[in-house]
Each structure stands twice: as structure tokens, then as C-alpha cells.
Design an enzyme around this catalytic site. Structure first.
Site: not given
Length: 681
Positions: A542, A655
Site C-alpha cells: 500500500s 487489499h
């Protein structure tokens, strides 16, 4: 106040004398993830003699199973209550402690089920087409409140649970009219929204309480069971926040808004006397980098009071871990009508604190570890707390509010962990170029020999407004087990060091945050002669993936890199991420059409020609936070310029791949990382 801290076990490479025989502990392996149980979400009974909790495992089919356990509060071993290839979550005692209600996928969709505390088989309570949500008992025991998706175009009575075959119907075209039409957690949004549902325990009926086309989140019940509190956003998708509403359940009254649409609030709880509501939240003074604070609202007047005006730290748990991350934080919990306990994070620690509303904060428990969940029994002033540290994935302890004494109650994974060489980190403090103090940690490699030279891997956390610290982290232990020194740090932008520190990264991605990481690396290489500065690796996910991309475009000192669920191009991120349309402005400082050059200047893709480091790109195909097109652009440009890059796509992964993704893909991800670094380092 004197606190008797638990003994923190230190599993190192040293041999252990076992009955006169020397036992050498082995290195941590990827496969160890499949043998650990994860304890979370403790709930103490109203009588205070026992508590329930959940334990998550990965089964032989490489799927997650979550089961319910119970244990006496002060004696006895944990006892498993539910079994099978199911996920049983959020167990909650009825007010008379005669039953528990929980959420389970036993029927194929998440529904409410109940079990007698005296034994017997679970019984299904709800049969809703789109499932049920986390249950909340009314204090009088008559109702259970939850939130669930409801289709506005179909009568609620007709939205009944479908068979597996009926659920596998073909997908229809999705017409999109909203700005916020997707989220990484839920995927693409359709026209359904989460409504508040009231389940009548006696009549076994479910009734919707709300119908507005917005998502509603349950806050809780008033002590007299005559009203509920919830959060929702009625200001539209361009407004990023949640307001608090009180909904009386008598005479058809409309909900009353407590907040002024100036911020975001969550973790709501009602005071025992019914006059106040406590919550976490903030008013976006620093946009998404704003620290949460603790607030109360007068239920009658709506008067708002900040309880932590001088407490310059994050309220709540922001610890990053691949095992205990964001696990069922209960928010603020009232001890009595004046006192509240809550968790807070700083300096790599998450502890428990108490306030009486006069601005003074009392430390109840704060040590070199991670309090990831807790439950309070106010009458006996006892907490059950879940604590993890680098050598322990997590266990429950009883903690006294009166004298701070603490006793370990569970010993999950102890037999298994006794075979492993779990490394304990060495804390490092570094002074940044502008004088700021930075904190990080170094894991020594397995079977460390000071006469040898070892490669080092720099790990960079996501967020960026999160925090590394004293918690169990399987991935880091695996890398140490493979013979790497592992350096992980909290550069500016991280939580745990005050509001100015959290805010300092905004508008400066790739600036002083990059300098912080390089200062840490330089300091570590100077301080530890056993690290081979010709064998350096870097990885992160990320924001950590963005920073990995930035690093390989701005220095060639790393011999190998692995970028995960990363950002490469802020221009396209703006329109494809579920948070792009506001997060880009918050963090980089500009909307797409206002200053595209600024977004491009902070995009690693702009500097792709400068990459010389072999780069492994890992990305989930269902990632909507940092969509896979970021990895596709990055890989395509690198390969066009003949850079050494490999792209691995993970189907069915969003994610959350490294923390809660499909277990087989979590294994594959770690295998890719280890193989890449083994090859180049």
C-alpha cells in the site's frame, strides 16, 4: 500505580535445556501460519463468572474457520463450544446469561444463531436474503438490533434466504449513479443499503427500523431499551464522515442528529445512567491524518465535550500486524457514569487508559506489547484483555482496574511456539536530518553468528497513518527465519508520535519520509557490522508499496525489491481507487484537475527510466483500494524500458491479502517474496 506485568517470553536462537537434553529450536516457516490459532473478541458474561471468545484457524482445506470458546473468568481451561467448517463470530450473552447469540454462515449466508449456555445445538434465528450483521442485545432482552443489506425494490417480507443454487444466479448489469460506488471490503455497490433491523426474540420476527438509502451502523442501546444510537452519512458521497443519531423506539419518532456533520465518529457507547454518549472521532483538522480523540455528548442537549484535549496521541488501536490487526476494538467503555476505559497507541505500543472526564488520563496498562481487544466487567472492575507481542500471536489476561494486577488466562499456541525460534526485536532510535526522533526495530536473523555477514530487508508499513510496534508479525519472523536481518520503522506520517508527526507526510510523499527511511538504513548499517551493505532488500504494501516504488526510482543501493498492492500513478489512482477522489487531495495536496503536475511529480511512474533494482510486483486482482491497474501500468512501463521486473497477480484477493486473504494465496505471496530475496540477496 504499581503494575505487575506479565512475563514476556523471549524465544531466541539459543538452545533450551529440556530434561538434560539440548533442544535446538527451528526457524519460523511460512507453513507455521497454518498451525496457529487466533483468539479475539472476548465478551464477559453479565454475572462476571465466565467469558466467551472466538478462535480462528486455517483448516485442512485451507479455508478459515472461526469457532466459539468459553472459559471461567478466574479458573478452568478454555472449552470449545462450536465446531465444523463454519465461521461463528460476534458471540454475545443475553442479559440473563441464559443464551448467546452469534453470527454464523452455517446456512450459507451470515445469519443470527442462538445457543443455550447450558448446552444444546445452535438454532437459526434469521433467514434474510442478504444476511444479518453483528448483534446487539437490548438491555431488557426483548430485542436484538443489527444492520443488514436491504433491497428497496422488494418487500422486506419477501427478502428471505435463498438456497446455494438460487444464490448462484447470473449477474445483471450494474447501473452506477453515485460517486462512491465501490469499496475494497464490499466490492461494487448496488442499490441496496445497510438498514437497521430489529429482531423480536419472543416472536422470532425481523422488522426494519430505517429505510433511507444510506448505510446505517449500529451504535448501541440506551440503558432503558427505549432508544438506539447509530451513525450514518446523509450529506452525500462528497462528504467523508459519519454523524451520530438517536432513534427513539416509541411513538414513531424520527431520529435526532447529535453531531453537526463536521467530522466522523465511531465506537459509540451509552453511559449507564443514559445521559451521555461516548465515542471516538475527529473533525478533520488534518484531513485523513487527524488523530482520533475521545468525546462525549449530552443526550438531552447535544452538548459536545472533548475528554482528551491534551492527549497528543492516537485514540484506539492502529498497530500494523498480519495476525492481530484491527481485531474487535470495543471503542470507549463506561466503568460508571463518569469513568471510561479505552485503548490508545504510541511509541509502538497499544495500551489501556482511563479518564474521568476532567482531562486527566490514567494509564491502566501500557507495556512493550499490543492490546488488541478487551472486555470489561464493571461491577468487579475486571478486564479481559487480548495481548500480543513479537513472540506471542495473542492470549487473554485478566486485568484489575483497582490494583493493575494481571494474570494470563489462555496459552494458545504455546506447545507449538515452544518449538520455534521467535526473534525479539531490538529497538532503535535515530535522529532525522531535521532533528526529529525516529523509532524502529531490528530483528536478528535466525541462528545468529556475530562473525558472519547477513543480508538485510527494510520493511515499510502501509497507511501511511498506521504504526509498527511490539506485536506478533508472522511475515517478519519468516524473513528472520530465512537468515535475514529485518528492519522495520515508523517514518513521519506514522501514528504514535503526536499530531505534527502524523501530519508531516501530507503533501510530501517521497520527501522527508524517504529521508527518514534512508537515515534509518544508514544508522543501522553504521551500528551493526554484521549487516552486509551489498545485500539490501526493500519491501512494503500500500503506502509501503508506493515507497518501495519511490525508493527504486531514487536510489540504486538496494539489490532487490518487492512492491505490494502499491501506488505507481496518482493521476489514475484518483479515479480508480475507492478512496481516490478524496484521499489524493488529503495526502498529495491536489485534486486531479486542479494540479495534475503535482500528482505526476509524486508518481513513481514518472521516474521509471531510473529503475535499476530487480523488482517483484505483487497485486490482488480484486484490490479496489489500490486497484491492479496501478501494478499493470508500473509493470508495462518497466518492461518497455527493459527493466528487470516480474508481475504476480493474485485472483480472489483484495487489499487485505497479507492479513485476511485466502490462506493459499497468503502462502503463495510469502513464497514469492522469499524466493525473490533468496535469489538476489
Amino acid at each position: 500505580m504499581m503494575i505487575n506485568y506479565p512475563v514476556i517470553r523471549e524465544y531466541t536462537h539459543a538452545d533450551k535445556n529440556n530434561g538434560g537434553m539440548m533442544m535446538t529450536k527451528r526457524a519460523v516457516e511460512i507453513e507455521d501460519l497454518f498451525s496457529l490459532v487466533q483468539y479475539s473478541d472476548p465478551q464477559i458474561s453479565h454475572t462476571g463468572n465466565m467469558y466467551v471468545f472466538t478462535g480462528r484457524i486455517i483448516n485442512e482445506n485451507q479455508d478459515y474457520n472461526e469457532h466459539i470458546y468459553t472459559q471461567g473468568l478466574h479458573e478452568g481451561d478454555p472449552r470449545q463450544w462450536t465446531f465444523g467448517n463454519v465461521n461463528d463470530r460476534f458471540p454475545r450473552f443475553s442479559p440473563d446469561d441464559q443464551s448467546i447469540i452469534f453470527l454464523s454462515n452455517r446456512s450459507g449466508t451470515d445469519q443470527l444463531w442462538s445457543m443455550s449456555t447450558n448446552g444444546g445445538a445452535p438454532k437459526q434465528l434469521t433467514y434474510l436474503e442478504h444476511g444479518a450483521g453483528k448483534p446487539h442485545w437490548s438491555p431488557d432482552g426483548r430485542y436484538i438490533l443489527f444492520a443488514a443489506n436491504v433491497d428497496p425494490d422488494v418487500a422486506f417480507s419477501e427478502q428471505v434466504e435463498k438456497t446455494k443454487h438460487e444464490r448462484q444466479k447470473e449477474k445483471n448489469p450494474l447501473k452506477i449513479e453515485r460517486l462512491k460506488y465501490k469499496s475494497d471490503a464490499a466490492g461494487l455497490h448496488d442499490h441496496k443499503s445497510k438498514q437497521l433491523i430489529l429482531f423480536d426474540v419472543e416472536n422470532k420476527t425481523s422488522t426494519p427500523l430505517t429505510e433511507d438509502a444510506v448505510d446505517h451502523t449500529v451504535g448501541g442501546w440506551s440503558p432503558d431499551s427505549r432508544a438506539i444510537v447509530f451513525t450514518a452519512n446523509f450529506q452525500g458521497d462528497s462528504h467523508i464522515g459519519q454523524d451520530i443519531f438517536i432513534q427513539p423506539l416509541q411513538n414513531g419518532e424520527k431520529p435526532r442528529q447529535l453531531t453537526a456533520s463536521e467530522g466522523t465518529y465511531h465506537g459509540i457507547s451509552w453511559s449507564p445512567d443514559g445521559t451521555q454518549i461516548a465515542c471516538f472521532g475527529h473533525t478533520y483538522t488534518h484531513d485523513g491524518a487527524t488523530q482520533n480523540q475521545l468525546w462525549t455528548f449530552d443526550v438531552s442537549s447535544g452538548e459536545k465535550k472533548l475528554l482528551t484535549p491534551a492527549f497528543d496521541r492516537e485514540i484506539g488501536d492502529v498497530m500494523i500486524s498480519d495476525f492481530q490487526s484491527g481485531q474487535h476494538n470495543p471503542g470507549p467503555v463506561w466503568i460508571d457514569d463518569h469513568s471510561i476505559v479505552f485503548t490508545s497507541s504510541r511509541l509502538g505500543r497499544t495500551g489501556i487508559f482511563k479518564t474521568t472526564g476532567d482531562g486527566e488520563i490514567q494509564t491502566i496498562y501500557e507495556h512493550d506489547d499490543h492490546v488488541y481487544t478487551f472486555s470489561l466487567h464493571a461491577k468487579s472492575s475486571i478486564l479481559i484483555v487480548g495481548i500480543s507481542h513479537p513472540a506471542d500471536p495473542g492470549n487473554f489476561y485478566t486485568l484489575s482496574l483497582e490494583d493493575g494486577s494481571i494474570t494470563q488466562r489462555t496459552f494458545a499456541n504455546d506447545a507449538y511456539l515452544s518449538e520455534l525460534s521467535l526473534q525479539t526485536p531490538e529497538t532503535i532510535h535515530v535522529t532525522a536530518s531535521d532533528g526529529w526522533t525516529l523509532e524502529g526495530w531490528l530483528l536478528y536473523p535466525y541462528d545468529f553468528d556475530p562473525k558472519k555477514k547477513y543480508p538485510l530487508i527494510l520493511e515499510i508499513h502501509g497507511g501511511p497513518h498506521a504504526m509498527y510496534g511490539y506485536s506478533f508479525f508472522h511475515e517478519l519472523q519468516v524473513l528472520a527465519g530465512k537468515g535475514y536481518a529485518v528492519l522495520y520503522t515508523n517514518p513521519r506520517g506514522s501514528h504514535g508520535y503526536g499530531q505534527p508527526f502524523v501530519d508531516a507526510v501530507r503533501g510530501d510523499y517521497g520527501g522527508k519520509d524517504y529521508s527518514d527511511l534512508m537515515a534509518f538504513l544508514d544508522n543501522t548499517l553504521d551500528r551493526y557490522s554484521f549487516i552486509d551493505d551489498t545485500r539490501l532488500g526493500v519491501t512494503g504494501g500500500s503506502y509501503g508499496g508506493f515507497m518501495t516504488n519511490w525508493i527504486v526510482t531514487h536510489t540504486n543501493r538496494f539489490k532487490a525489491a518487492v512492491t505490494q498492492r502499491s501506488i505507481a500513478n496518482w493521476l489514475s489512482f484518483y479515479g480508480v481507487s475507492d478512496i481516490g477522489y478524496y484521499f489524493t487531495k488529503w495526502e498529495i495536496g491536489a485534486h486531479l484537475l486542479d494540479d495534475p503536475e503535482k500528482l505526476w511529480d509524486h508518481s513513481p511512474l514518472k521516474y521509471a527510466r531510473d529503475v535499476e533494482t530487480p523488482l517483484l510486483i505483487l497485486h490482488g486482482e480484486n484490490d479496489l483500494r489500490c486497484p491492479i491497474e496501478q501494478a499493470e501500468q508500473w509493470f508495462t512501463v518497466l518492461k518497455y524500458y527493459d527493466k528487470e521486473a516480474v508481475f504476480v497477480r493474485f485472483p480472489e484477493a483484495n487489499h487485505e491479502l497479507s492479513r485476511n486473504g485466502p490462506p493459499r494465496l497468503r502462502r503463495a505471496r510469502l513464497e514469492e517474496i522469499v524466493q525473490w530475496f533468496d535469489h538476489y540477496l
